[in-house]
Design a protein around this motif. Structure first.
Motif, PDB file in Angstrom:
ATOM      1  N   ASN A 152       0.835  -1.207   0.000  1.00  0.00           N
ATOM      2  CA  ASN A 152       0.000   0.000   0.000  1.00  0.00           C
ATOM      3  C   ASN A 152       0.868   1.255   0.000  1.00  0.00           C
ATOM      4  OD1 ASN A 152      -2.377  -1.428  -0.011  1.00  0.00           O
ATOM      5  ND2 ASN A 152      -2.663  -1.308   2.202  1.00  0.00           N
ATOM      6  N   TYR A 153       1.932   1.241   0.782  1.00  0.00           N
ATOM      7  CA  TYR A 153       2.848   2.384   0.823  1.00  0.00           C
ATOM      8  C   TYR A 153       3.433   2.664  -0.557  1.00  0.00           C
ATOM      9  CZ  TYR A 153       6.991   5.148   1.812  1.00  0.00           C
ATOM     10  OH  TYR A 153       7.953   6.114   1.790  1.00  0.00           O
ATOM     11  N   GLN A 154       3.865   1.594  -1.232  1.00  0.00           N
ATOM     12  CA  GLN A 154       4.438   1.761  -2.580  1.00  0.00           C
ATOM     13  C   GLN A 154       3.408   2.333  -3.546  1.00  0.00           C
ATOM     14  OE1 GLN A 154       7.467   1.575  -3.483  1.00  0.00           O
ATOM     15  NE2 GLN A 154       8.403   0.505  -1.775  1.00  0.00           N
ATOM     16  N   ASP A 155       2.173   1.814  -3.489  1.00  0.00           N
ATOM     17  CA  ASP A 155       1.110   2.309  -4.379  1.00  0.00           C
ATOM     18  C   ASP A 155       0.825   3.789  -4.126  1.00  0.00           C
ATOM     19  OD1 ASP A 155       0.918  -0.236  -5.387  1.00  0.00           O
ATOM     20  OD2 ASP A 155      -0.902  -0.753  -4.260  1.00  0.00           O
ATOM     21  N   ILE A 156       0.711   4.151  -2.844  1.00  0.00           N
ATOM     22  CA  ILE A 156       0.414   5.548  -2.496  1.00  0.00           C
ATOM     23  C   ILE A 156       1.572   6.451  -2.898  1.00  0.00           C
ATOM     24  CG2 ILE A 156       0.042   7.116  -0.541  1.00  0.00           C
ATOM     25  CD1 ILE A 156      -1.476   4.738   0.788  1.00  0.00           C
ATOM     26  N   ARG A 157       2.791   5.987  -2.680  1.00  0.00           N
ATOM     27  CA  ARG A 157       3.964   6.800  -3.042  1.00  0.00           C
ATOM     28  C   ARG A 157       4.009   7.065  -4.537  1.00  0.00           C
ATOM     29  NH1 ARG A 157      10.052   4.902  -1.976  1.00  0.00           N
ATOM     30  NH2 ARG A 157       9.594   3.748  -3.848  1.00  0.00           N
ATOM     31  N   GLU A 158       3.711   6.031  -5.330  1.00  0.00           N
ATOM     32  CA  GLU A 158       3.700   6.214  -6.788  1.00  0.00           C
ATOM     33  C   GLU A 158       2.586   7.175  -7.211  1.00  0.00           C
ATOM     34  OE1 GLU A 158       3.419   2.292  -8.406  1.00  0.00           O
ATOM     35  OE2 GLU A 158       5.418   1.727  -7.679  1.00  0.00           O
ATOM     36  N   ALA A 159       1.403   7.032  -6.593  1.00  0.00           N
ATOM     37  CA  ALA A 159       0.287   7.919  -6.937  1.00  0.00           C
ATOM     38  C   ALA A 159       0.600   9.364  -6.541  1.00  0.00           C
ATOM     39  CB  ALA A 159      -0.990   7.447  -6.236  1.00  0.00           C
ATOM     40  N   GLN A 160       1.210   9.555  -5.374  1.00  0.00           N
ATOM     41  CA  GLN A 160       1.535  10.910  -4.923  1.00  0.00           C
ATOM     42  C   GLN A 160       2.671  11.509  -5.759  1.00  0.00           C
ATOM     43  OE1 GLN A 160      -0.835  11.837  -3.548  1.00  0.00           O
ATOM     44  NE2 GLN A 160      -1.116  11.355  -1.408  1.00  0.00           N
ATOM     45  N   ALA A 161       3.606  10.684  -6.184  1.00  0.00           N
ATOM     46  CA  ALA A 161       4.685  11.179  -7.043  1.00  0.00           C
ATOM     47  C   ALA A 161       4.126  11.657  -8.377  1.00  0.00           C
ATOM     48  CB  ALA A 161       5.733  10.089  -7.260  1.00  0.00           C
ATOM     49  N   ALA A 162       3.114  10.956  -8.881  1.00  0.00           N
ATOM     50  CA  ALA A 162       2.481  11.366 -10.138  1.00  0.00           C
ATOM     51  C   ALA A 162       1.777  12.712  -9.987  1.00  0.00           C
ATOM     52  CB  ALA A 162       1.487  10.308 -10.599  1.00  0.00           C
ATOM     53  N   ARG A 163       1.355  13.023  -8.759  1.00  0.00           N
ATOM     54  CA  ARG A 163       0.696  14.304  -8.481  1.00  0.00           C
ATOM     55  C   ARG A 163       1.684  15.380  -8.036  1.00  0.00           C
ATOM     56  NH1 ARG A 163      -2.843  10.562  -5.618  1.00  0.00           N
ATOM     57  NH2 ARG A 163      -4.691  10.245  -6.882  1.00  0.00           N
ATOM     58  N   GLY A 164       2.966  15.015  -7.944  1.00  0.00           N
ATOM     59  CA  GLY A 164       3.984  15.986  -7.524  1.00  0.00           C
ATOM     60  C   GLY A 164       4.088  16.165  -6.022  1.00  0.00           C
ATOM     61  N   LEU A 165       3.592  15.200  -5.252  1.00  0.00           N
ATOM     62  CA  LEU A 165       3.616  15.294  -3.792  1.00  0.00           C
ATOM     63  C   LEU A 165       4.560  14.271  -3.161  1.00  0.00           C
ATOM     64  CD1 LEU A 165      -0.232  15.573  -3.258  1.00  0.00           C
ATOM     65  CD2 LEU A 165       1.418  17.435  -3.133  1.00  0.00           C
ATOM     66  N   SER A 166       5.564  13.822  -3.895  1.00  0.00           N
ATOM     67  CA  SER A 166       6.394  12.723  -3.422  1.00  0.00           C
ATOM     68  C   SER A 166       7.242  13.068  -2.203  1.00  0.00           C
ATOM     69  CB  SER A 166       7.310  12.231  -4.551  1.00  0.00           C
ATOM     70  OG  SER A 166       8.147  13.288  -4.985  1.00  0.00           O
ATOM     71  N   HIS A 167       7.499  14.341  -1.954  1.00  0.00           N
ATOM     72  CA  HIS A 167       8.363  14.710  -0.833  1.00  0.00           C
ATOM     73  C   HIS A 167       7.588  15.209   0.373  1.00  0.00           C
ATOM     74  CE1 HIS A 167      11.851  13.998  -3.254  1.00  0.00           C
ATOM     75  NE2 HIS A 167      11.394  14.801  -4.199  1.00  0.00           N
ATOM     76  N   HIS A 168       6.287  15.085   0.354  1.00  0.00           N
ATOM     77  CA  HIS A 168       5.470  15.561   1.468  1.00  0.00           C
ATOM     78  C   HIS A 168       5.066  14.363   2.329  1.00  0.00           C
ATOM     79  CE1 HIS A 168       2.398  17.591   3.751  1.00  0.00           C
ATOM     80  NE2 HIS A 168       2.862  18.740   3.272  1.00  0.00           N
ATOM     81  N   PRO A 169       5.576  14.261   3.582  1.00  0.00           N
ATOM     82  CA  PRO A 169       5.300  13.066   4.390  1.00  0.00           C
ATOM     83  C   PRO A 169       3.821  12.865   4.706  1.00  0.00           C
ATOM     84  CG  PRO A 169       6.588  14.681   5.644  1.00  0.00           C
ATOM     85  CD  PRO A 169       6.452  15.201   4.259  1.00  0.00           C
ATOM     86  N   LEU A 170       3.082  13.938   4.936  1.00  0.00           N
ATOM     87  CA  LEU A 170       1.659  13.783   5.251  1.00  0.00           C
ATOM     88  C   LEU A 170       0.874  13.238   4.065  1.00  0.00           C
ATOM     89  CD1 LEU A 170       0.804  16.891   7.440  1.00  0.00           C
ATOM     90  CD2 LEU A 170       1.027  14.516   8.140  1.00  0.00           C
ATOM     91  N   ALA A 171       1.317  13.589   2.860  1.00  0.00           N
ATOM     92  CA  ALA A 171       0.641  13.095   1.663  1.00  0.00           C
ATOM     93  C   ALA A 171       0.802  11.580   1.531  1.00  0.00           C
ATOM     94  CB  ALA A 171       1.187  13.798   0.428  1.00  0.00           C
TER      95      ALA A 171
END
Length: 195
Positions: A152-171
């Motif tokens: 789940n962490y990997q999936d969320i990280r990939e989705a957030q990176a696609a939105r440009g939020l990869s460096h935001h821990p709360l995201a």
């Protein structure tokens, strides 16, 4: 489904009873925490690496399971170096690595049902205070859901990176916590429905 770490084999470690392996693991854990000398802890780590190599694991699969843990252990060692000194940090690093290696040997050479059976049988004398079946179920659920949380962490990280939020821990953390709690509630309801 969880990717099982158990690797079938015919080594001496595979033939040992699960109860003996868990007893030795607990004893090694106590012994490792009694040691403070980084040299002996480093030797224990080397022994654990050799034992893991004897089990002939799939190294790629093993690395996928361990990479997150490696980062946590390194972070703890760096924090120890910052708050104490480098000798203490090396001791923490070697102790943790040795204990993780020995635990990996147990999981690589013992099927999960055998481990759960040993835990349940070992807790039978305490059944007056705790329910061994519930404890065994708790272990089974932990073994089942820790890898799922990682996925789940990997999936969320990939989705957030696609939105440009990869460096935001709360995201990353908020959706992961929500998804984990939702899944836990689903499992709890399923267990209640089946009594």
């Amino acid at each position: 489904m969880m990717e099982p770490l158990y690797t079938p084999g015919v080594t001496v470690l595979h033939r040992l009873p699960a109860s003996l392996k868990l007893i030795v693991l607990m004893g090694a854990g106590v012994g490792l925490f009694a040691l403070d000398d980084a040299r002996y802890l480093g030797l224990a780590w080397l022994v654990s690496v050799l034992l893991v190599a004897v089990c002939r694991p799939g190294w790629v699969k093993l690395w996928r399971q361990l990479r997150g843990l490696v980062l946590i252990v390194l972070a703890v060692a760096l924090f120890t170096a910052w708050t104490q000194n480098w000798a203490a940090a090396l001791a923490v690093l070697a102790r943790s690595a040795a204990l993780i290696g020995l635990a990996m040997v147990v999981t690589l050479t013992t099927p999960v049902p055998a481990l759960l059976h040993v835990i349940e049988q070992g807790l039978r004398p305490f059944s007056r205070w705790i329910d061994p079946c519930r404890v065994s179920l708790a272990f089974a659920l932990c073994l089942r859901f820790v890898p799922e949380i990682g996925r789940n962490y990997q999936d969320i990280r990939e989705a957030q990176a696609a939105r440009g939020l990869s460096h935001h821990p709360l995201a990353l953390l908020v959706p992961l916590i929500v998804r984990t709690l939702k899944r836990a509630e689903e499992v709890a309801q399923a267990i209640d429905a089946r009594s």
